[in-house]
Scaffold this motif. Structure first.
Motif, PDB file in Angstrom:
ATOM      1  N   LEU A 436     -10.576   1.415  -1.651  1.00 46.86           N
ATOM      2  CA  LEU A 436     -10.213   2.790  -1.307  1.00 46.86           C
ATOM      3  C   LEU A 436      -8.908   2.812  -0.521  1.00 46.86           C
ATOM      4  CD1 LEU A 436     -11.253   5.697  -1.573  1.00 46.86           C
ATOM      5  CD2 LEU A 436     -12.415   5.404   0.617  1.00 46.86           C
ATOM      6  N   ALA A 437      -8.773   1.906   0.458  1.00 48.96           N
ATOM      7  CA  ALA A 437      -7.523   1.829   1.216  1.00 48.96           C
ATOM      8  C   ALA A 437      -6.386   1.309   0.349  1.00 48.96           C
ATOM      9  CB  ALA A 437      -7.713   0.946   2.442  1.00 48.96           C
ATOM     10  N   LEU A 438      -6.703   0.372  -0.532  1.00 47.51           N
ATOM     11  CA  LEU A 438      -5.669  -0.224  -1.373  1.00 47.51           C
ATOM     12  C   LEU A 438      -5.062   0.796  -2.330  1.00 47.51           C
ATOM     13  CD1 LEU A 438      -4.466  -3.039  -1.623  1.00 47.51           C
ATOM     14  CD2 LEU A 438      -6.098  -3.527  -3.445  1.00 47.51           C
ATOM     15  N   THR A 439      -5.828   1.822  -2.712  1.00 48.04           N
ATOM     16  CA  THR A 439      -5.259   2.853  -3.586  1.00 48.04           C
ATOM     17  C   THR A 439      -4.105   3.571  -2.904  1.00 48.04           C
ATOM     18  OG1 THR A 439      -6.825   4.560  -2.835  1.00 48.04           O
ATOM     19  CG2 THR A 439      -7.487   3.194  -4.710  1.00 48.04           C
ATOM     20  N   SER A 440      -4.227   3.805  -1.592  1.00 49.54           N
ATOM     21  CA  SER A 440      -3.131   4.454  -0.859  1.00 49.54           C
ATOM     22  C   SER A 440      -1.918   3.539  -0.775  1.00 49.54           C
ATOM     23  CB  SER A 440      -3.588   4.834   0.550  1.00 49.54           C
ATOM     24  OG  SER A 440      -4.567   5.839   0.513  1.00 49.54           O
ATOM     25  N   VAL A 441      -2.159   2.249  -0.534  1.00 52.25           N
ATOM     26  CA  VAL A 441      -1.069   1.285  -0.440  1.00 52.25           C
ATOM     27  C   VAL A 441      -0.315   1.191  -1.771  1.00 52.25           C
ATOM     28  CG1 VAL A 441      -0.510  -1.144  -0.060  1.00 52.25           C
ATOM     29  CG2 VAL A 441      -2.234  -0.029   1.363  1.00 52.25           C
ATOM     30  N   LEU A 442      -1.047   1.136  -2.873  1.00 51.26           N
ATOM     31  CA  LEU A 442      -0.421   1.011  -4.185  1.00 51.26           C
ATOM     32  C   LEU A 442       0.337   2.285  -4.561  1.00 51.26           C
ATOM     33  CD1 LEU A 442      -3.332  -0.809  -6.032  1.00 51.26           C
ATOM     34  CD2 LEU A 442      -1.129  -1.793  -5.370  1.00 51.26           C
ATOM     35  N   ARG A 443      -0.189   3.418  -4.164  1.00 49.83           N
ATOM     36  CA  ARG A 443       0.547   4.663  -4.435  1.00 49.83           C
ATOM     37  C   ARG A 443       1.844   4.700  -3.633  1.00 49.83           C
ATOM     38  NH1 ARG A 443      -1.514  11.009  -4.010  1.00 49.83           N
ATOM     39  NH2 ARG A 443       0.563  11.905  -4.257  1.00 49.83           N
ATOM     40  N   TYR A 444       1.782   4.271  -2.376  1.00 50.65           N
ATOM     41  CA  TYR A 444       2.994   4.253  -1.545  1.00 50.65           C
ATOM     42  C   TYR A 444       4.048   3.348  -2.163  1.00 50.65           C
ATOM     43  CZ  TYR A 444       6.062   3.063   2.354  1.00 50.65           C
ATOM     44  OH  TYR A 444       7.158   2.835   3.145  1.00 50.65           O
ATOM     45  N   GLU A 445       3.640   2.165  -2.612  1.00 46.43           N
ATOM     46  CA  GLU A 445       4.593   1.232  -3.213  1.00 46.43           C
ATOM     47  C   GLU A 445       5.195   1.802  -4.488  1.00 46.43           C
ATOM     48  OE1 GLU A 445       2.368  -2.334  -3.714  1.00 46.43           O
ATOM     49  OE2 GLU A 445       2.802  -3.056  -1.687  1.00 46.43           O
ATOM     50  N   ALA A 446       4.391   2.496  -5.273  1.00 48.48           N
ATOM     51  CA  ALA A 446       4.910   3.092  -6.507  1.00 48.48           C
ATOM     52  C   ALA A 446       5.912   4.196  -6.191  1.00 48.48           C
ATOM     53  CB  ALA A 446       3.765   3.634  -7.349  1.00 48.48           C
ATOM     54  N   GLU A 447       5.628   5.003  -5.182  1.00 46.46           N
ATOM     55  CA  GLU A 447       6.550   6.087  -4.815  1.00 46.46           C
ATOM     56  C   GLU A 447       7.844   5.545  -4.218  1.00 46.46           C
ATOM     57  OE1 GLU A 447       3.264   9.603  -3.915  1.00 46.46           O
ATOM     58  OE2 GLU A 447       4.087   8.417  -2.255  1.00 46.46           O
ATOM     59  N   GLN A 448       7.762   4.388  -3.542  1.00 48.19           N
ATOM     60  CA  GLN A 448       8.969   3.767  -3.007  1.00 48.19           C
ATOM     61  C   GLN A 448       9.751   3.035  -4.096  1.00 48.19           C
ATOM     62  OE1 GLN A 448      10.008   4.240   0.226  1.00 48.19           O
ATOM     63  NE2 GLN A 448       8.279   5.651   0.226  1.00 48.19           N
ATOM     64  N   GLY A 449       9.069   2.724  -5.198  1.00 49.71           N
ATOM     65  CA  GLY A 449       9.759   2.080  -6.317  1.00 49.71           C
ATOM     66  C   GLY A 449      10.038   0.623  -6.117  1.00 49.71           C
ATOM     67  N   ALA A 450       9.270  -0.037  -5.228  1.00 53.64           N
ATOM     68  CA  ALA A 450       9.493  -1.458  -4.953  1.00 53.64           C
ATOM     69  C   ALA A 450       8.298  -2.252  -5.438  1.00 53.64           C
ATOM     70  CB  ALA A 450       9.708  -1.690  -3.468  1.00 53.64           C
ATOM     71  N   PRO A 451       8.368  -2.866  -6.615  1.00 53.20           N
ATOM     72  CA  PRO A 451       7.227  -3.666  -7.099  1.00 53.20           C
ATOM     73  C   PRO A 451       6.999  -4.880  -6.233  1.00 53.20           C
ATOM     74  CG  PRO A 451       9.142  -4.031  -8.497  1.00 53.20           C
ATOM     75  CD  PRO A 451       9.517  -2.932  -7.542  1.00 53.20           C
ATOM     76  N   ARG A 452       5.732  -5.179  -5.987  1.00 49.60           N
ATOM     77  CA  ARG A 452       5.403  -6.364  -5.198  1.00 49.60           C
ATOM     78  C   ARG A 452       5.731  -7.616  -6.007  1.00 49.60           C
ATOM     79  NH1 ARG A 452       0.551  -6.810  -2.830  1.00 49.60           N
ATOM     80  NH2 ARG A 452       0.225  -4.597  -2.563  1.00 49.60           N
ATOM     81  N   GLU A 453       6.211  -8.615  -5.310  1.00 52.37           N
ATOM     82  CA  GLU A 453       6.576  -9.862  -5.987  1.00 52.37           C
ATOM     83  C   GLU A 453       5.335 -10.644  -6.344  1.00 52.37           C
ATOM     84  OE1 GLU A 453       9.247 -11.993  -3.538  1.00 52.37           O
ATOM     85  OE2 GLU A 453      10.842 -10.476  -3.608  1.00 52.37           O
ATOM     86  N   THR A 454       5.301 -11.163  -7.549  1.00 46.39           N
ATOM     87  CA  THR A 454       4.171 -11.989  -7.974  1.00 46.39           C
ATOM     88  C   THR A 454       4.338 -13.385  -7.387  1.00 46.39           C
ATOM     89  OG1 THR A 454       3.987 -10.763 -10.026  1.00 46.39           O
ATOM     90  CG2 THR A 454       2.929 -12.918  -9.942  1.00 46.39           C
TER      91      THR A 454
END
Length: 456
Positions: A436-454
Motif C-alpha cells: 500500500l505504501a509502495l504504491t505511493s512511492v511508485l506513483r511519485y517516481e513515475a510523476e518525477q519521471g526518474a526510473p529506478r536503476e535496476t
C-alpha cells in the motif's frame, strides 16, 4: 556518525551487562544485533527486504516473543526515527495521498474502540493492526531505495521454499491441505497468489535461458503448492490476475507466428490432461462444488461454502445493529459464537471452532468498525490500485516498457491481495501495508519521471 556511535555504545553496554548476568551466553546475540543495526543504518532497505522475505516463515516464530521480523521492524523504526531527527531522511518522504483515507479510518477505528463491546479483544486487534501501520510508515520513508528486483527474487524464493516443504512433508499440511509454515491453507494460498506475478516478471526479464529456466521452475513449484492448498479462492484470484497480465502483453501478440501458435497448442494439449491427472482428487471435487453457487450455498453439499454464508448472515446482522461505528474491533467472534451456525459447523466444540473470525476482511471491517470506516478502508485499497494504474500509464506514455512491465506485475500482486481479503481476515497482513505504501512511492517516481536503476 554521532547517532551510530551512540547505538554502538548502548549495545556495547548491553553486551557487558549480559556477560555479568546469569545469562552470559546471550552476549554473542547482542554482538550480532550490533552488527545488524550498523548494517541497517547504512542500508535500511535491506531490513524491509528481510521483513518481506520472512513473512512465509513466520510460523517458525509464532511461539517466540522475539523473531526476525520483529528485530527488523524494531531496528528500522528506531533507526528511521533517529535519521529523521538528524535530518538524514527528509520528512517530505512521508507524503502520500493515502494518508487522508487512512487517517479517517483510524479516527473511526478509535471511536469504535471507545464504544467496543470487549476492550480486551479490541486492544489485541489494535496491536496487530499497529504492526501494519508501522510498516506503512517505514516503507514510505525507505521505499525509494528499495531494490524491487531483489524484492521479487527474495519473496519468490521464500514462498517457493515453503511450497516445497508443504508439498513433500505432511508436517506442513492441515488435514491434507498444504499450509506451509502458516496455520491456514488459505493464508498460504494468498502468499502464492501474490508471488506468482513476481515470478512471471523474473521470467520475462530474464537475461539468459538458464536464468529463465530457474525462475520457471520456481513458478511450477508455486503452482504445485497452490493445487496442494486446495484453495478455490486462491485459484480464482490467481486466474483473474493472470488474465490481467495477458491483457497487458496483448501488444506483443502480433509477434507470434503461426509456428509459435502450433507449438503453443501442442503444449496446451499435453499440459491440460497432465494437470487434470496430477490434481488432487479432493481439489477437483472442491472446484466442482463451486457449481452449486448458482443455486445458493447448501451446507449439506459443501460445509465450507455454508460456513462462509453463515459469516455473511451474522456480519449483516451486526451492520444493521451498529451501522455507524460497528460493534468494536475484533468482536465478530463474540457475535458468531452464540449462533446456531457456530455449533452446527464446529467439529469438536473447541473455542477456536466456535469463536470464528469472518474470513472476509471487508465484512469484518464493516461489521466491527462500521460502514464509514469500511468505506475508508476500501478507499485506501482502491487508491493504491489507482496509484499503480496511474504510474503504469505514465511509463507507457514515455514508452518505458521495462518500468510499465514492473508496475503491471506489482499491480497484479497487489490486486491479488485485495481480492483475497474477501476470503480471509487479514487486515494486518504485512505485505498488504508494504505494498500500500509502495504504491505511493511508485506513483511519485513515475510523476518525477526518474526510473529506478535496476541493480544486479
Amino acid at each position: 556518525m554521532i547517532v551510530p556511535l551512540s547505538i554502538i555504545s548502548l549495545l556495547g553496554l548491553a553486551c557487558l551487562a549480559l556477560l555479568a548476568s546469569p545469562y552470559p551466553f546471550l552476549a554473542p546475540g547482542a554482538v550480532l544485533g550490533l552488527v545488524g543495526v550498523a548494517v541497517l543504518y547504512r542500508k535500511p532497505g535491506w531490513g524491509l527486504l528481510g521483513i518481506a522475505a520472512l513473512v512465509p516463515f513466520e510460523g517458525l516464530f509464532k511461539d517466540n516473543a522475539f523473531s526476525g521480523t520483529k528485530f527488523f521492524g524494531l531496528a528500522l523504526a528506531l533507526i528511521l526515527m533517529l535519521q529523521l531527527a538528524v535530518h538524514q531522511i527528509p520528512a517530505t518522504r512521508l507524503r502520500s495521498n493515502i494518508w487522508r483515507p487512512l487517517i479517517g479510518f483510524m479516527l473511526l477505528y478509535g471511536l469504535s474502540m471507545l464504544l467496543t463491546e470487549n476492550m480486551d479483544l479490541s486492544m489485541t486487534h489494535f496491536r496487530e493492526l499497529s504492526v501494519g501501520l508501522i510498516l506503512f510508515g517505514i516503507t514510505l520513508l525507505i521505499g525509494r531505495e528499495l531494490n524491487l528486483d531483489m524484492f521479487c527474487r527474495l519473496v519468490t524464493l521464500s514462498v517457493t521454499a515453503t511450497c516445497v516443504l508443504a508439498m513433500f512433508s505432511a508436517k506442513y499440511q492441515d488435514q491434507g491441505r498444504a499450509s506451509g509454515l502458516l496455520e491456514d491453507p488459505n493464508a498460504f494460498a494468498l502468499l502464492i497468489a501474490f508471488t506468482v506475478p513476481l515470478a512471471l516478471l523474473l521470467i520475462v526479464r530474464g537475461p539468459y535461458l538458464l536464468y529463465r529456466l530457474f525462475w520457471g521452475g520456481c513458478l511450477v513449484l508455486l503452482l504445485g503448492g497452490m493445487t496442494k492448498t486446495e484453495s478455490r479462492s486462491g485459484l480464482v484470484v490467481l486466474l483473474l490476475s493472470l488474465i490481467i497480465g495477458l491483457y497487458h502483453y496483448r501488444a506483443q501478440l502480433p509477434r507470434i507466428r503461426p509456428r509459435h501458435l502450433g507449438f503453443a497448442m501442442l503444449g496446451l494439449a499435453l499440459m491440460v490432461p497432465l494437470a487434470v491427472a496430477v490434481l488432487p482428487a479432493g481439489y477437483v471435487a472442491r472446484i466442482q462444488s463451486l457449481s452449486i453457487l448458482s443455486a445458493g450455498a447448501n451446507a449439506h453439499k459443501d460445509e465450507s461454502l455454508g460456513r462462509r454464508a453463515s459469516y455473511i448472515v451474522v456480519g449483516s446482522q451486526m451492520i444493521r445493529e451498529n451501522p455507524v461505528l460497528g460493534a468494536g474491533p475484533g468482536t465478530f467472534p463474540l457475535h458468531y459464537a452464540p449462533t446456531g451456525y457456530a455449533k452446527a459447523f464446529s467439529a469438536n466444540r473447541k473455542l477456536g471452532d466456535l469463536y470464528r473470525r469472518a474470513h472476509n476482511t471487508y465484512l469484518e471491517i464493516f461489521s466491527e468498525i462500521g460502514i464509514p470506516g469500511g468505506l475508508m478502508f476500501v478507499g485506501m485499497l482502491g487508491l493504491g490500485l489507482y496509484n499503480l494504474m496511474h504510474a503504469r500509464q505514465l511509463w507507457l506514455q514515455r514508452r518505458d516498457w521495462a518500468q510499465a512491465d514492473l508496475l503491471t506485475h506489482l499491480g497484479m500482486s497487489f490486486l491479488s491481495l485485495t481480492l483475497f481479503l474477501m476470503f480471509l481476515s487479514a487486515p494486518n497482513h504485512k505485505l498488504l501495508w508494504i505494498m500500500l505504501a509502495l504504491t505511493s512511492v511508485l506513483r511519485y517516481e513515475a510523476e518525477q519521471g526518474a526510473p529506478r536503476e535496476t541493480q544486479p
